[in-house]
Write a protein that holds these residues in place. Structure first.
Motif, PDB file in Angstrom:
ATOM      1  N   ASP A  60     100.530  79.807  74.380  1.00 49.41           N
ATOM      2  CA  ASP A  60     101.603  80.264  73.419  1.00 49.41           C
ATOM      3  C   ASP A  60     101.862  79.301  72.368  1.00 49.41           C
ATOM      4  O   ASP A  60     101.928  78.167  72.514  1.00 49.41           O
ATOM      5  N   LEU A  61     102.102  79.885  71.225  1.00 45.48           N
ATOM      6  CA  LEU A  61     102.571  78.872  70.014  1.00 45.48           C
ATOM      7  C   LEU A  61     104.056  79.074  70.017  1.00 45.48           C
ATOM      8  O   LEU A  61     104.667  80.135  70.136  1.00 45.48           O
ATOM      9  N   ILE A  62     104.462  77.596  69.549  1.00 50.52           N
ATOM     10  CA  ILE A  62     105.864  77.458  69.508  1.00 50.52           C
ATOM     11  C   ILE A  62     106.205  77.008  68.354  1.00 50.52           C
ATOM     12  O   ILE A  62     105.664  76.096  67.861  1.00 50.52           O
ATOM     13  N   PHE A  63     106.992  77.618  67.654  1.00 50.41           N
ATOM     14  CA  PHE A  63     107.559  77.645  66.154  1.00 50.41           C
ATOM     15  C   PHE A  63     109.020  77.096  66.318  1.00 50.41           C
ATOM     16  O   PHE A  63     109.803  77.565  67.007  1.00 50.41           O
ATOM     17  N   GLN A  64     109.190  76.082  65.419  1.00 48.99           N
ATOM     18  CA  GLN A  64     110.580  75.784  64.948  1.00 48.99           C
ATOM     19  C   GLN A  64     110.819  75.463  63.527  1.00 48.99           C
ATOM     20  O   GLN A  64     110.023  75.234  62.867  1.00 48.99           O
ATOM     21  N   ASN A  65     111.829  75.315  63.403  1.00 46.47           N
ATOM     22  CA  ASN A  65     112.357  74.977  61.753  1.00 46.47           C
ATOM     23  C   ASN A  65     113.392  73.739  61.946  1.00 46.47           C
ATOM     24  O   ASN A  65     114.521  73.725  62.513  1.00 46.47           O
ATOM     25  N   VAL A  66     112.819  72.519  61.694  1.00 52.96           N
ATOM     26  CA  VAL A  66     113.487  71.176  61.799  1.00 52.96           C
ATOM     27  C   VAL A  66     114.216  70.767  60.442  1.00 52.96           C
ATOM     28  O   VAL A  66     113.878  71.333  59.303  1.00 52.96           O
ATOM     29  N   ALA A  85     111.928  84.879  58.942  1.00 56.37           N
ATOM     30  CA  ALA A  85     112.307  83.623  59.644  1.00 56.37           C
ATOM     31  C   ALA A  85     111.591  82.330  58.858  1.00 56.37           C
ATOM     32  O   ALA A  85     110.592  82.373  58.463  1.00 56.37           O
ATOM     33  N   LYS A  86     112.348  81.338  59.076  1.00 58.35           N
ATOM     34  CA  LYS A  86     112.010  79.791  58.516  1.00 58.35           C
ATOM     35  C   LYS A  86     111.273  79.061  59.493  1.00 58.35           C
ATOM     36  O   LYS A  86     112.073  78.683  60.513  1.00 58.35           O
ATOM     37  N   PHE A  87     110.279  78.581  59.417  1.00 61.35           N
ATOM     38  CA  PHE A  87     109.419  77.787  60.430  1.00 61.35           C
ATOM     39  C   PHE A  87     108.739  76.660  59.474  1.00 61.35           C
ATOM     40  O   PHE A  87     108.150  76.768  58.504  1.00 61.35           O
ATOM     41  N   SER A  88     109.056  75.414  59.829  1.00 57.76           N
ATOM     42  CA  SER A  88     108.264  74.271  59.407  1.00 57.76           C
ATOM     43  C   SER A  88     107.459  73.317  60.350  1.00 57.76           C
ATOM     44  O   SER A  88     106.816  72.483  59.786  1.00 57.76           O
ATOM     45  N   HIS A  89     107.498  74.084  61.518  1.00 65.60           N
ATOM     46  CA  HIS A  89     106.399  73.437  62.682  1.00 65.60           C
ATOM     47  C   HIS A  89     105.973  74.131  63.348  1.00 65.60           C
ATOM     48  O   HIS A  89     106.434  75.276  63.881  1.00 65.60           O
ATOM     49  N   VAL A  90     104.921  73.953  64.360  1.00 65.40           N
ATOM     50  CA  VAL A  90     104.462  74.810  65.270  1.00 65.40           C
ATOM     51  C   VAL A  90     103.377  73.988  66.015  1.00 65.40           C
ATOM     52  O   VAL A  90     102.957  72.935  65.726  1.00 65.40           O
ATOM     53  N   ALA A 132     110.768  80.095  68.153  1.00 66.18           N
ATOM     54  CA  ALA A 132     110.310  81.253  68.247  1.00 66.18           C
ATOM     55  C   ALA A 132     108.771  81.191  68.995  1.00 66.18           C
ATOM     56  O   ALA A 132     108.284  79.891  68.979  1.00 66.18           O
ATOM     57  N   ILE A 133     108.511  82.343  69.606  1.00 65.20           N
ATOM     58  CA  ILE A 133     107.194  82.233  70.535  1.00 65.20           C
ATOM     59  C   ILE A 133     106.383  83.107  70.028  1.00 65.20           C
ATOM     60  O   ILE A 133     106.488  84.400  69.610  1.00 65.20           O
ATOM     61  N   GLY A 134     105.129  82.722  69.555  1.00 68.87           N
ATOM     62  CA  GLY A 134     103.879  83.543  69.052  1.00 68.87           C
ATOM     63  C   GLY A 134     102.980  83.766  70.146  1.00 68.87           C
ATOM     64  O   GLY A 134     102.363  82.621  70.789  1.00 68.87           O
ATOM     65  N   ARG A 135     102.731  84.742  70.737  1.00 64.60           N
ATOM     66  CA  ARG A 135     101.789  85.120  71.922  1.00 64.60           C
ATOM     67  C   ARG A 135     100.447  85.980  71.421  1.00 64.60           C
ATOM     68  O   ARG A 135     100.554  86.894  70.694  1.00 64.60           O
ATOM     69  N   LEU A 136      99.125  85.430  71.700  1.00 68.87           N
ATOM     70  CA  LEU A 136      98.054  86.090  71.312  1.00 68.87           C
ATOM     71  C   LEU A 136      97.980  87.296  71.735  1.00 68.87           C
ATOM     72  O   LEU A 136      98.370  87.580  72.918  1.00 68.87           O
TER      73      LEU A 136
END
Length: 245
Positions: A60-66, A85-90, A132-136
């Motif tokens: 799973d890819l895990i996204f966050q906005n720090v 959604a705002k993401f600055s890291h994965v 947030a989680i991104g699942r292939l």
């Protein structure tokens, strides 16, 4: 993408309980996910708060906005994530013998970070992780073992301060791009795109980026190929989940 992505700590509990996933929409709850296999991860966000539970899977890819100040603000202004959604890291989830870690590119280089530490970096006013989680999707699930193996090879490599995909250093989304590129016989799953460091409001380079690259003694790499967490989150190769919304 910012260098200072490595602070704080929180307590996580690993539970074998029913799994609920929030997906497809950042504003509401969705149906219970069926048939998932993996590790159930719950975050006790407050003493009296309702636990939110999501069943993570390897790959799973895990996204966050720090919150990294003006630089993250600039990133968010020019990159758009899934449904706004705002993401600055994965990073990418790696589960081995029941231990849940995140392989990620941060200031000290490509690292293996315990999930609890990763989640602690970005929380809302109620202490809930902003992730947030991104699942292939099924088409690419078979690539995950090889992608994880590829990620392991990069552990210890330096962080890419220059955001240059041609060197032997790596920023967060570049790492994700590269490991799946190699897992897929050099066919990209997450395509590169021209990077911009300009404000869409003024058309001028953000001052924070001018200062940043001036400190590196290089010109701002406007228009050079690259990739960002928001762009990855919009990929048709992923299904997005928001377990703490």
């Amino acid at each position: 993408m910012k260098k200072s992505l490595c602070i704080f700590s929180i307590l996580m509990f690993l539970l074998s309980v029913p799994v609920h996933a929030i997906h497809g929409n950042v504003n509401g709850y969705f149906s219970k996910q069926k048939g998932a296999k993996g590790i159930s991860v719950s975050e006790n966000v407050q003493k009296d708060a309702l636990q939110k539970v999501f069943k993570l899977r390897n790959g799973d890819l895990i996204f966050q906005n720090v919150n990294c100040g003006p630089m993250c603000d600039a990133i968010n202004e020019v990159t758009k994530g899934y449904h706004g959604a705002k993401f600055s890291h994965v990073g990418i989830i790696s589960i081995d013998k029941g231990k849940v870690n995140v392989i990620e590119a941060i200031s000290k280089g490509v690292s293996v970070t315990p999930l609890a530490k990763f989640l602690s970096r970005s929380v809302d006013d109620n202490g809930k992780p902003c992730i947030a989680i991104g699942r292939l999707n099924n088409k690419h699930l078979s690539l995950i073992p090889k992608a994880i193996d590829e990620a392991q090879k990069y552990i210890g490599k330096p962080y890419d301060d220059y955001f240059d995909i041609t060197n032997d250093a790596y920023y967060c989304s570049e790492l994700i791009y590269l490991i799946f590129l190699k897992a897929n016989n050099n066919i990209p799953i997450f395509p590169l795109a021209p990077m911009t460091y300009k404000s869409p409001k003024t058309g001028e380079i953000f001052p924070v980026w001018e200062d940043y690259f001036k400190g590196l003694n290089i010109p701002v790499p406007e228009g050079k190929p690259g990739i960002n967490p928001g762009g990855i989150s919009c990929s048709e190769s992923l299904t997005m989940f928001f377990p703490f919304k």
